[in-house]
Design a protein around this motif. Structure first.
Motif, PDB file in Angstrom:
ATOM      1  N   VAL A   1       0.305  -1.225  -0.168  1.00 35.42           N
ATOM      2  CA  VAL A   1       0.339   0.071   0.098  1.00 35.42           C
ATOM      3  C   VAL A   1       0.709   1.333  -0.012  1.00 35.42           C
ATOM      4  N   LYS A   2       2.042   1.066   0.057  1.00 37.55           N
ATOM      5  CA  LYS A   2       2.924   2.242  -0.233  1.00 37.55           C
ATOM      6  C   LYS A   2       4.608   2.142  -0.694  1.00 37.55           C
TER       7      LYS A   2
ATOM      8  N   TYR B   1      -4.157  -4.936  -5.269  1.00 30.49           N
ATOM      9  CA  TYR B   1      -4.548  -4.490  -4.542  1.00 30.49           C
ATOM     10  C   TYR B   1      -5.313  -3.505  -5.457  1.00 30.49           C
ATOM     11  N   ALA B   2      -4.697  -3.230  -6.814  1.00 31.92           N
ATOM     12  CA  ALA B   2      -5.486  -1.963  -7.192  1.00 31.92           C
ATOM     13  C   ALA B   2      -6.227  -2.649  -7.932  1.00 31.92           C
TER      14      ALA B   2
ATOM     15  N   HIS C   1      -7.524   6.265  -2.643  1.00 31.72           N
ATOM     16  CA  HIS C   1      -6.820   4.752  -1.788  1.00 31.72           C
ATOM     17  C   HIS C   1      -6.247   5.463  -0.603  1.00 31.72           C
ATOM     18  N   ASP C   2      -6.032   6.920  -0.671  1.00 34.08           N
ATOM     19  CA  ASP C   2      -5.318   7.175   0.616  1.00 34.08           C
ATOM     20  C   ASP C   2      -6.335   6.943   2.189  1.00 34.08           C
TER      21      ASP C   2
ATOM     22  N   ILE D   1     -12.144  -6.538  -0.017  1.00 36.62           N
ATOM     23  CA  ILE D   1     -10.799  -6.147  -1.962  1.00 36.62           C
ATOM     24  C   ILE D   1     -10.530  -7.608  -1.912  1.00 36.62           C
ATOM     25  N   LEU D   2     -10.314  -9.117  -0.741  1.00 34.40           N
ATOM     26  CA  LEU D   2     -10.076  -9.957  -1.206  1.00 34.40           C
ATOM     27  C   LEU D   2     -11.388 -10.516  -1.201  1.00 34.40           C
ATOM     28  N   GLY D   3     -12.260 -10.609  -0.520  1.00 37.29           N
ATOM     29  CA  GLY D   3     -13.549 -11.674  -1.924  1.00 37.29           C
ATOM     30  C   GLY D   3     -13.693 -11.077  -3.400  1.00 37.29           C
ATOM     31  N   ALA D   4     -13.714  -9.123  -3.300  1.00 38.58           N
ATOM     32  CA  ALA D   4     -14.090  -9.144  -4.776  1.00 38.58           C
ATOM     33  C   ALA D   4     -12.783  -9.755  -5.891  1.00 38.58           C
TER      34      ALA D   4
END
Length: 340
Positions: free
Chosen positions: A202-203, A215-216, A231-232, A247-250
């Protein structure tokens, strides 16, 4: 899909309204610190009065000999849970932590105390989760899995994010769908540690928000969030874990292979008195979602869940088990413990 309010939504709204009204009337004060202190005191009393055993270093921590007996679990299902914990885990999965069996205050053991026994009544589980989802779309519950993530991890979020509980089900349209549950007790948000694997997703090296490709993709292609949500905001301490589980489910939906799922719902379970979740993080996270995605994220309190379990499940030892769960986790269920 337009935004709809389920029975669980209404129960959450009523609980929040009651808590806030009692603050305004001077009946109570809300404090996360006071909640955690009272939760610790309650678990110490449980150890002393119900288990009748000593402790190791801290009053809420069982000594090793008693922990090995599985005393952290409900006696009626204890041996089955301990047998389950003795099974080997996949190389990409984390083994149960040392605190799973010892620390009465942490949440690692709770999925086993609440959800593992539901395997005994999958028909009742269908009723239970149809109530929680508010859609009536579940035709059959396939399984109840503890500490689950899809494999291979490189094809999903490419990390070790896992659901505390994962429930695959067959919907009435014949499609396989999934429910992922994150279980909390006294936990709240946690800081992002520089140099950690999570940080790298994330960073960037300068500390600026930059999502990994996986992730994106899951965040942007899922359509879960309003266009103005940055995203921040999602990677902030308040929302990061809720977002990652969502988002794991997504990523499973986007993966699109036959073994994956057509739809996903993320549930965060917490005590109503944990105001970090009930009054802050969960209502605020729901506001980040697009209207058509609002029902893919469900805040669920222990109080509501136990009520739904009472009405839906029909299994051996149900009465004793539910009474134990309320005694064990809902000290605030019976009286207000916060001083004026």
């Amino acid at each position: 899909m337009s935004k709809e309010y389920t029975y669980n939504d209404r129960m959450n709204q009523l609980a929040r309204h009651q808590m806030q009204s009692e603050v305004q009337m001077g009946v109570r004060r809300l404090s996360y610190e006071a909640f955690k202190r009272k939760a610790r005191e309650h678990q110490v009393q449980f150890r002393e009065r119900e288990l009748g055993v000593g402790f190791y270093k801290y009053p809420n921590v069982l000594n090793y000999a008693d922990a090995r007996k599985g005393l952290i679990f409900f006696e009626g299902f204890r041996q089955e849970i301990m047998d389950e914990l003795s099974k080997p885990v996949a190389k990409t999965s984390a083994a149960p932590s040392a605190q799973m069996l010892t620390n009465l205050l942490r949440s690692e053991h709770i999925p086993y105390n609440i959800f593992f026994p539901m395997k005994k009544d999958l028909e009742g589980c269908k009723k239970l989760f149809n109530t929680i989802l508010g859609t009536g779309e579940i035709q059959d519950i396939q399984d109840i899995l503890i500490e689950y993530h899809p494999e291979p991890i490189e094809e999903y979020l490419d990390d070790h994010t896992a659901f505390d509980v994962y429930i695959p089900y067959t919907a009435i349209d014949g499609k396989t769908c999934g429910i992922g549950i994150e279980v909390k007790y006294t936990e709240k948000e946690y800081p992002l540690k520089q140099g950690s694997r999570e940080y790298s997703h994330v960073k960037d090296e300068h500390g600026n928000t930059r999502l990994s490709a996986a992730y994106a993709k899951a965040t942007e292609q899922s359509g879960l969030y309003r266009p103005d949500v940055s995203h921040d905001i999602l990677v902030s301490n308040k929302f990061r874990q809720i977002w990652r589980n969502h988002i794991l489910g997504a990523s499973m939906v986007l993966h699109g292979k036959s073994e994956d799922i057509a739809r996903f719902t993320s549930i965060t379970l917490y005590p109503q008195e944990n105001i970090h979740f009930s009054l802050d993080a969960m209502p605020a996270y729901k506001e980040l979602l697009a209207d058509e995605s609002s029902n893919t994220c469900i805040p669920l309190s222990y109080e509501n869940l136990f009520e739904y379990m009472e009405r839906s499940l029909n299994m051996e030892q149900k009465t004793e088990w539910l009474a134990y769960l309320k005694r064990r986790y809902l000290f605030f269920y019976f009286s207000h413990l916060f001083e004026k």
